[in-house]
Design an enzyme around this catalytic site. Structure first.
Site, PDB file in Angstrom:
ATOM      1  N   LYS A  21       1.095  -1.025   0.081  1.00 53.53           N
ATOM      2  CA  LYS A  21      -0.118  -0.005   0.034  1.00 53.53           C
ATOM      3  C   LYS A  21       0.828   1.090   0.036  1.00 53.53           C
ATOM      4  O   LYS A  21       0.779   2.140  -0.737  1.00 53.53           O
ATOM      5  CB  LYS A  21      -0.937  -0.003   1.509  1.00 53.53           C
ATOM      6  CG  LYS A  21      -1.896  -1.056   1.443  1.00 53.53           C
ATOM      7  CD  LYS A  21      -2.796  -0.901   2.698  1.00 53.53           C
ATOM      8  CE  LYS A  21      -2.096  -0.702   4.122  1.00 53.53           C
ATOM      9  NZ  LYS A  21      -1.510  -1.941   4.497  1.00 53.53           N
ATOM     10  N   ARG A  96      -8.505   1.911   9.392  1.00 57.78           N
ATOM     11  CA  ARG A  96      -8.058   0.424  10.045  1.00 57.78           C
ATOM     12  C   ARG A  96      -9.157  -0.150  10.739  1.00 57.78           C
ATOM     13  O   ARG A  96      -9.072  -1.413  10.912  1.00 57.78           O
ATOM     14  CB  ARG A  96      -6.852   0.670  10.749  1.00 57.78           C
ATOM     15  CG  ARG A  96      -5.459   0.040   9.773  1.00 57.78           C
ATOM     16  CD  ARG A  96      -4.368   0.213  11.042  1.00 57.78           C
ATOM     17  NE  ARG A  96      -3.425  -0.471  10.661  1.00 57.78           N
ATOM     18  CZ  ARG A  96      -2.492  -0.045   9.765  1.00 57.78           C
ATOM     19  NH1 ARG A  96      -2.385   1.173   9.336  1.00 57.78           N
ATOM     20  NH2 ARG A  96      -1.296  -0.943   9.608  1.00 57.78           N
ATOM     21  N   ARG A 133      11.758  -6.933   4.718  1.00 59.09           N
ATOM     22  CA  ARG A 133      11.647  -5.565   4.510  1.00 59.09           C
ATOM     23  C   ARG A 133      12.889  -4.644   5.092  1.00 59.09           C
ATOM     24  O   ARG A 133      12.719  -5.046   6.292  1.00 59.09           O
ATOM     25  CB  ARG A 133      10.202  -5.044   4.570  1.00 59.09           C
ATOM     26  CG  ARG A 133       9.857  -3.437   4.668  1.00 59.09           C
ATOM     27  CD  ARG A 133       8.746  -3.118   4.403  1.00 59.09           C
ATOM     28  NE  ARG A 133       7.908  -3.227   5.862  1.00 59.09           N
ATOM     29  CZ  ARG A 133       6.763  -2.908   6.075  1.00 59.09           C
ATOM     30  NH1 ARG A 133       6.027  -2.606   5.124  1.00 59.09           N
ATOM     31  NH2 ARG A 133       5.968  -2.932   6.957  1.00 59.09           N
ATOM     32  N   ARG A 163      12.369  -2.674  10.039  1.00 58.86           N
ATOM     33  CA  ARG A 163      11.641  -1.828  11.053  1.00 58.86           C
ATOM     34  C   ARG A 163      11.258  -2.503  12.285  1.00 58.86           C
ATOM     35  O   ARG A 163      11.228  -3.647  12.268  1.00 58.86           O
ATOM     36  CB  ARG A 163      10.154  -1.611  10.222  1.00 58.86           C
ATOM     37  CG  ARG A 163       9.820  -0.112  10.180  1.00 58.86           C
ATOM     38  CD  ARG A 163       8.479  -0.065   9.250  1.00 58.86           C
ATOM     39  NE  ARG A 163       7.278  -0.536   9.799  1.00 58.86           N
ATOM     40  CZ  ARG A 163       6.323  -0.368   9.197  1.00 58.86           C
ATOM     41  NH1 ARG A 163       6.081   0.036   7.990  1.00 58.86           N
ATOM     42  NH2 ARG A 163       5.029  -0.919   9.778  1.00 58.86           N
ATOM     43  N   ARG A 174       0.391  -8.440  13.978  1.00 56.30           N
ATOM     44  CA  ARG A 174      -0.196  -7.352  13.164  1.00 56.30           C
ATOM     45  C   ARG A 174      -1.023  -7.987  12.089  1.00 56.30           C
ATOM     46  O   ARG A 174      -1.922  -7.519  11.873  1.00 56.30           O
ATOM     47  CB  ARG A 174       0.983  -6.733  12.453  1.00 56.30           C
ATOM     48  CG  ARG A 174       1.622  -5.435  13.186  1.00 56.30           C
ATOM     49  CD  ARG A 174       2.800  -4.973  12.932  1.00 56.30           C
ATOM     50  NE  ARG A 174       2.910  -4.244  11.615  1.00 56.30           N
ATOM     51  CZ  ARG A 174       3.945  -4.501  10.654  1.00 56.30           C
ATOM     52  NH1 ARG A 174       4.948  -5.042  10.976  1.00 56.30           N
ATOM     53  NH2 ARG A 174       3.734  -3.719   9.567  1.00 56.30           N
TER      54      ARG A 174
HETATM   55  P1  ADP Z   1       1.664  -1.593   7.793  1.00 58.85           P
HETATM   56  O1  ADP Z   1       3.106  -1.964   7.176  1.00 58.85           O
HETATM   57  O2  ADP Z   1       1.127  -2.501   9.076  1.00 58.85           O
HETATM   58  O3  ADP Z   1       0.549  -1.252   6.778  1.00 58.85           O
HETATM   59  P2  ADP Z   1       1.628   1.111   8.954  1.00 58.85           P
HETATM   60  O4  ADP Z   1       3.060   1.770   8.670  1.00 58.85           O
HETATM   61  O5  ADP Z   1       0.628   1.532   8.061  1.00 58.85           O
HETATM   62  O6  ADP Z   1       2.037  -0.383   8.767  1.00 58.85           O
HETATM   63  O7  ADP Z   1       1.405   1.172  10.546  1.00 58.85           O
HETATM   64  C1  ADP Z   1       2.239   0.840  11.491  1.00 58.85           C
HETATM   65  C2  ADP Z   1       1.337   0.781  12.913  1.00 58.85           C
HETATM   66  O8  ADP Z   1       1.042   2.300  13.255  1.00 58.85           O
HETATM   67  C3  ADP Z   1       0.433  -0.091  13.150  1.00 58.85           C
HETATM   68  O9  ADP Z   1       0.603  -1.498  13.417  1.00 58.85           O
HETATM   69  C4  ADP Z   1      -0.397   0.597  13.936  1.00 58.85           C
HETATM   70  O10 ADP Z   1      -0.031   0.248  15.464  1.00 58.85           O
HETATM   71  C5  ADP Z   1      -0.208   1.996  13.824  1.00 58.85           C
HETATM   72  N1  ADP Z   1      -1.405   2.656  13.098  1.00 58.85           N
HETATM   73  C6  ADP Z   1      -1.212   3.105  11.675  1.00 58.85           C
HETATM   74  N2  ADP Z   1      -2.343   3.507  11.283  1.00 58.85           N
HETATM   75  C7  ADP Z   1      -3.298   3.385  12.156  1.00 58.85           C
HETATM   76  C8  ADP Z   1      -4.700   3.606  12.229  1.00 58.85           C
HETATM   77  N3  ADP Z   1      -5.354   4.144  11.321  1.00 58.85           N
HETATM   78  N4  ADP Z   1      -5.328   3.173  13.395  1.00 58.85           N
HETATM   79  C9  ADP Z   1      -4.780   2.590  14.424  1.00 58.85           C
HETATM   80  N5  ADP Z   1      -3.368   2.463  14.339  1.00 58.85           N
HETATM   81  C10 ADP Z   1      -2.559   2.728  13.209  1.00 58.85           C
END
Ligand code: ADP
Length: 229
Positions: A21, A96, A133, A163, A174
């Protein structure tokens, strides 16, 4: 397509962690001159800058859980009120949860409809991608899979690291959180004429082409049906 139709491209990217994404949102946003709004990036920047938000979100993120809906809705609401989002935006990582999706619908009242694209990738491939990654320690850019071996960011020359929430135990958590809390969003949105699914288990250029085509088709569908958000 944006100028011809006069319709804002209000794009939401859905899909599990590791689906691509962020990479695809960034690319589409750049080529279309739209702001990319990534809640993961916003939270990581807050952690990096050690702000009150960063300090309170840190433990949650590193455990694989989700930050509270009210906090996230507040952040995105403020961001979407800025004028640079008028021609459209690409949302990555929000909504989310169904509560966040309902809040986003309320925020979109009077604006053009959301275009929702789900990126589908098999679970085994997600686990493989997340395990390998690498991101840049300095600018946060994702390194293309395979480039981790050079150890250097192609964008800024910074050091590539894993990360903090990509270690195996957190990745499994996750994915579980995704299935429980975020997958229901597909059901929530898929009844809309502006919803599309694309195959994310293809080379990045193909995914980018499919994404652009899906957004164009969804945008035209919305126009034909006279749907307004
Ligand atoms: P991913 O690679 O899982 O898509 P992101 O970089 O989008 O990861 O998000 C990393 C973390 O940030 C998530 O696992 C969560 O803890 C938090 N997070 C990001 N966006 C949201 C959201 N909309 N609602 C709640 N937590 C969020």
């Amino acid at each position: 397509m944006r100028k011809r139709a006069g319709v804002a491209l209000n794009v939401v990217m859905l899909g599990p962690p590791g689906a691509g994404k962020g990479t695809q949102a960034e690319r589409f946003a750049r080529t279309h001159g739209l702001p990319k709004i990534s809640t993961g990036d916003i939270l990581r920047e807050a952690i990096h800058a050690d702000t009150p938000l960063g300090r309170s979100a840190k433990t949650t993120i590193y455990s694989g859980a989700l930050v509270g809906d009210d906090v996230m809705i507040g952040i995105v609401g403020e961001r979407l009120s800025r004028p640079d989002t008028r021609p459209g935006f690409v949302l990555d990582g929000f909504p989310r949860t169904v509560a966040q999706a309902e809040a986003l619908d309320r925020l979109m009242a009077g604006r053009d409809p959301l275009i929702i694209v789900e990126i589908v990738v098999p679970e085994a491939e997600l686990v493989r991608r997340l395990g390998t990654r690498m991101i840049c320690e300095h600018c946060g850019a994702n390194a293309p899979i395979g480039d981790g071996a050079t150890g250097v960011c192609a964008r800024c020359g910074g050091r590539l690291v894993q990360r903090a929430d990509d270690n195996q135990a957190v990745v499994i958590e996750r994915l579980k959180v995704y299935h429980q809390q975020s997958e229901p969003l597909v059901e929530y949105f898929k009844v809309r004429p502006t919803f599309r699914s694309i195959d994310g288990a293809q080379p990045p250029d193909r995914v980018a082409a499919d994404l652009a085509a899906a957004i164009e088709a969804a945008g035209n569908g919305a126009l034909r049906q006279g749907v307004r958000g």
